[in-house]
Design a protein around this motif. Structure first.
Motif, PDB file in Angstrom:
ATOM      1  N   TYR A   1      13.999  -3.372  57.111  1.00 59.27           N
ATOM      2  CA  TYR A   1      14.162  -3.674  55.691  1.00 59.27           C
ATOM      3  C   TYR A   1      14.593  -2.408  54.955  1.00 59.27           C
ATOM      4  O   TYR A   1      13.786  -1.740  54.308  1.00 59.27           O
ATOM      5  CB  TYR A   1      12.863  -4.226  55.107  1.00 59.27           C
ATOM      6  CG  TYR A   1      12.270  -5.346  55.925  1.00 59.27           C
ATOM      7  CD1 TYR A   1      12.925  -6.568  56.034  1.00 59.27           C
ATOM      8  CD2 TYR A   1      11.073  -5.182  56.606  1.00 59.27           C
ATOM      9  CE1 TYR A   1      12.393  -7.607  56.785  1.00 59.27           C
ATOM     10  CE2 TYR A   1      10.530  -6.220  57.357  1.00 59.27           C
ATOM     11  CZ  TYR A   1      11.198  -7.418  57.444  1.00 59.27           C
ATOM     12  OH  TYR A   1      10.671  -8.436  58.188  1.00 59.27           O
ATOM     13  N   PRO A   2      15.877  -2.042  55.052  1.00 56.52           N
ATOM     14  CA  PRO A   2      16.369  -0.764  54.527  1.00 56.52           C
ATOM     15  C   PRO A   2      16.129  -0.535  53.037  1.00 56.52           C
ATOM     16  O   PRO A   2      16.147   0.598  52.583  1.00 56.52           O
ATOM     17  CB  PRO A   2      17.867  -0.799  54.817  1.00 56.52           C
ATOM     18  CG  PRO A   2      18.069  -1.867  55.817  1.00 56.52           C
ATOM     19  CD  PRO A   2      16.922  -2.812  55.697  1.00 56.52           C
ATOM     20  N   MET A   3      15.882  -1.578  52.278  1.00 57.58           N
ATOM     21  CA  MET A   3      15.634  -1.406  50.840  1.00 57.58           C
ATOM     22  C   MET A   3      14.397  -0.553  50.577  1.00 57.58           C
ATOM     23  O   MET A   3      14.238  -0.022  49.486  1.00 57.58           O
ATOM     24  CB  MET A   3      15.481  -2.755  50.155  1.00 57.58           C
ATOM     25  CG  MET A   3      14.311  -3.558  50.702  1.00 57.58           C
ATOM     26  SD  MET A   3      14.159  -5.170  49.965  1.00 57.58           S
ATOM     27  CE  MET A   3      13.144  -4.758  48.580  1.00 57.58           C
ATOM     28  N   TYR A   4      13.530  -0.397  51.590  1.00 55.69           N
ATOM     29  CA  TYR A   4      12.306   0.386  51.412  1.00 55.69           C
ATOM     30  C   TYR A   4      12.437   1.840  51.868  1.00 55.69           C
ATOM     31  O   TYR A   4      11.491   2.604  51.754  1.00 55.69           O
ATOM     32  CB  TYR A   4      11.139  -0.275  52.152  1.00 55.69           C
ATOM     33  CG  TYR A   4      10.765  -1.620  51.581  1.00 55.69           C
ATOM     34  CD1 TYR A   4      10.399  -1.748  50.243  1.00 55.69           C
ATOM     35  CD2 TYR A   4      10.792  -2.757  52.362  1.00 55.69           C
ATOM     36  CE1 TYR A   4      10.062  -2.974  49.711  1.00 55.69           C
ATOM     37  CE2 TYR A   4      10.451  -3.992  51.830  1.00 55.69           C
ATOM     38  CZ  TYR A   4      10.088  -4.095  50.509  1.00 55.69           C
ATOM     39  OH  TYR A   4       9.754  -5.302  49.983  1.00 55.69           O
ATOM     40  N   GLU A   5      13.594   2.226  52.394  1.00 55.38           N
ATOM     41  CA  GLU A   5      13.773   3.587  52.900  1.00 55.38           C
ATOM     42  C   GLU A   5      13.536   4.655  51.844  1.00 55.38           C
ATOM     43  O   GLU A   5      13.120   5.760  52.150  1.00 55.38           O
ATOM     44  CB  GLU A   5      15.166   3.750  53.501  1.00 55.38           C
ATOM     45  CG  GLU A   5      15.338   3.012  54.803  1.00 55.38           C
ATOM     46  CD  GLU A   5      16.745   3.103  55.351  1.00 55.38           C
ATOM     47  OE1 GLU A   5      17.675   3.470  54.598  1.00 55.38           O
ATOM     48  OE2 GLU A   5      16.920   2.783  56.531  1.00 55.38           O
ATOM     49  N   GLN A   6      13.788   4.325  50.584  1.00 50.53           N
ATOM     50  CA  GLN A   6      13.657   5.300  49.502  1.00 50.53           C
ATOM     51  C   GLN A   6      12.211   5.643  49.160  1.00 50.53           C
ATOM     52  O   GLN A   6      11.954   6.594  48.434  1.00 50.53           O
ATOM     53  CB  GLN A   6      14.363   4.760  48.255  1.00 50.53           C
ATOM     54  CG  GLN A   6      13.735   3.475  47.731  1.00 50.53           C
ATOM     55  CD  GLN A   6      14.474   2.886  46.565  1.00 50.53           C
ATOM     56  OE1 GLN A   6      14.759   3.598  45.612  1.00 50.53           O
ATOM     57  NE2 GLN A   6      14.796   1.605  46.633  1.00 50.53           N
ATOM     58  N   PHE A   7      11.253   4.885  49.690  1.00 52.01           N
ATOM     59  CA  PHE A   7       9.847   5.082  49.344  1.00 52.01           C
ATOM     60  C   PHE A   7       9.099   5.797  50.469  1.00 52.01           C
ATOM     61  O   PHE A   7       9.382   5.587  51.643  1.00 52.01           O
ATOM     62  CB  PHE A   7       9.174   3.733  49.063  1.00 52.01           C
ATOM     63  CG  PHE A   7       9.824   2.960  47.961  1.00 52.01           C
ATOM     64  CD1 PHE A   7       9.624   3.318  46.632  1.00 52.01           C
ATOM     65  CD2 PHE A   7      10.661   1.886  48.231  1.00 52.01           C
ATOM     66  CE1 PHE A   7      10.236   2.610  45.603  1.00 52.01           C
ATOM     67  CE2 PHE A   7      11.273   1.167  47.215  1.00 52.01           C
ATOM     68  CZ  PHE A   7      11.065   1.536  45.900  1.00 52.01           C
ATOM     69  N   ALA A   8       8.133   6.628  50.087  1.00 52.80           N
ATOM     70  CA  ALA A   8       7.313   7.361  51.058  1.00 52.80           C
ATOM     71  C   ALA A   8       6.497   6.383  51.906  1.00 52.80           C
ATOM     72  O   ALA A   8       6.080   5.317  51.430  1.00 52.80           O
ATOM     73  CB  ALA A   8       6.368   8.323  50.335  1.00 52.80           C
ATOM     74  N   ASP A   9       6.259   6.755  53.148  1.00 53.58           N
ATOM     75  CA  ASP A   9       5.500   5.912  54.072  1.00 53.58           C
ATOM     76  C   ASP A   9       4.119   5.554  53.536  1.00 53.58           C
ATOM     77  O   ASP A   9       3.581   4.490  53.842  1.00 53.58           O
ATOM     78  CB  ASP A   9       5.340   6.606  55.423  1.00 53.58           C
ATOM     79  CG  ASP A   9       6.659   6.732  56.172  1.00 53.58           C
ATOM     80  OD1 ASP A   9       7.697   6.234  55.674  1.00 53.58           O
ATOM     81  OD2 ASP A   9       6.651   7.338  57.265  1.00 53.58           O
TER      82      ASP A   9
ATOM     83  N   PRO B   1       7.518  -5.177  62.881  1.00 49.92           N
ATOM     84  CA  PRO B   1       7.463  -3.897  63.588  1.00 49.92           C
ATOM     85  C   PRO B   1       6.053  -3.310  63.496  1.00 49.92           C
ATOM     86  O   PRO B   1       5.336  -3.547  62.526  1.00 49.92           O
ATOM     87  CB  PRO B   1       8.460  -3.016  62.832  1.00 49.92           C
ATOM     88  CG  PRO B   1       9.322  -3.955  62.078  1.00 49.92           C
ATOM     89  CD  PRO B   1       8.481  -5.158  61.783  1.00 49.92           C
ATOM     90  N   THR B   2       5.682  -2.534  64.484  1.00 47.00           N
ATOM     91  CA  THR B   2       4.345  -1.949  64.506  1.00 47.00           C
ATOM     92  C   THR B   2       4.263  -0.614  63.780  1.00 47.00           C
ATOM     93  O   THR B   2       3.170  -0.095  63.579  1.00 47.00           O
ATOM     94  CB  THR B   2       3.855  -1.771  65.963  1.00 47.00           C
ATOM     95  OG1 THR B   2       4.811  -0.962  66.659  1.00 47.00           O
ATOM     96  CG2 THR B   2       3.708  -3.108  66.657  1.00 47.00           C
ATOM     97  N   THR B   3       5.414  -0.056  63.386  1.00 43.83           N
ATOM     98  CA  THR B   3       5.402   1.240  62.693  1.00 43.83           C
ATOM     99  C   THR B   3       6.109   1.134  61.342  1.00 43.83           C
ATOM    100  O   THR B   3       6.947   0.250  61.134  1.00 43.83           O
ATOM    101  CB  THR B   3       6.134   2.319  63.519  1.00 43.83           C
ATOM    102  OG1 THR B   3       7.519   1.956  63.619  1.00 43.83           O
ATOM    103  CG2 THR B   3       5.532   2.471  64.916  1.00 43.83           C
ATOM    104  N   VAL B   4       5.759   2.040  60.431  1.00 45.87           N
ATOM    105  CA  VAL B   4       6.424   2.084  59.121  1.00 45.87           C
ATOM    106  C   VAL B   4       7.918   2.359  59.313  1.00 45.87           C
ATOM    107  O   VAL B   4       8.763   1.744  58.659  1.00 45.87           O
ATOM    108  CB  VAL B   4       5.800   3.153  58.198  1.00 45.87           C
ATOM    109  CG1 VAL B   4       6.569   3.263  56.892  1.00 45.87           C
ATOM    110  CG2 VAL B   4       4.347   2.847  57.921  1.00 45.87           C
ATOM    111  N   ALA B   5       8.246   3.263  60.226  1.00 49.24           N
ATOM    112  CA  ALA B   5       9.660   3.580  60.480  1.00 49.24           C
ATOM    113  C   ALA B   5      10.412   2.340  60.928  1.00 49.24           C
ATOM    114  O   ALA B   5      11.537   2.090  60.483  1.00 49.24           O
ATOM    115  CB  ALA B   5       9.770   4.688  61.522  1.00 49.24           C
ATOM    116  N   GLY B   6       9.805   1.550  61.786  1.00 49.98           N
ATOM    117  CA  GLY B   6      10.431   0.314  62.245  1.00 49.98           C
ATOM    118  C   GLY B   6      10.594  -0.682  61.116  1.00 49.98           C
ATOM    119  O   GLY B   6      11.618  -1.361  61.009  1.00 49.98           O
TER     120      GLY B   6
END
Length: 139
Positions: A79-87, A69-74
């Motif tokens: 990879y939902p395991m990274y949702e808990q961490f700040a961009d 993906p081209t964005t951090v949100a993407g």
């Protein structure tokens, strides 16, 4: 006789990332989850609904041939395991997304503290922490 199934690129990438992070999943589980959530169709292509709703972002091929993906949100949706961490803990490079030492330590420690992790997963986590220590990885 064991059947060799070829999974779509998005599934292979999701599986590889989850395994690298030490998660105990199968390609079949990743594939089914992506279909169940409407991210891909049965052929492995992103659904129009997934694109319209931002579940699948625009992807670009990295220098190592993967699509990211081209964005951090993407990246976090993939990879939902990274949702808990700040961009701010993530950076996109020509090889794909990388995480800083804080994220690597946190993921490794989560794996080490998981009573269901395998010996291989624990060894991978120890290896990640050892590499950080050798490189002087700071948070």
């Amino acid at each position: 006789m064991k059947m060799n199934i070829e999974y779509p690129t998005l599934v292979e990438q999701g599986f590889a990332m989850m395994k690298k992070a030490g998660l105990n999943v199968t390609k079949e589980q990743v594939y089914k989850r992506m279909i169940d959530t409407g991210m891909i169709d049965k052929t492995g292509q992103p659904t129009q609904a997934a694109i319209d709703n931002g579940l699948i972002d625009e992807c670009e091929q990295t220098s190592n041939g993967d699509y990211e993906p081209t964005t951090v949100a993407g990246m976090k949706r993939m990879y939902p395991m990274y949702e808990q961490f700040a961009d701010s803990h993530f950076k996109r490079t020509e090889l794909g997304w990388i995480a800083d030492a804080y994220v690597i330590r946190a993921v490794a420690n989560q794996q080490l503290n998981d009573p269901d992790s395998t010996e291989e997963q624990r060894q991978m986590a120890y290896g990640m922490l050892a590499q950080l220590n050798e490189s002087g990885g700071n948070e």
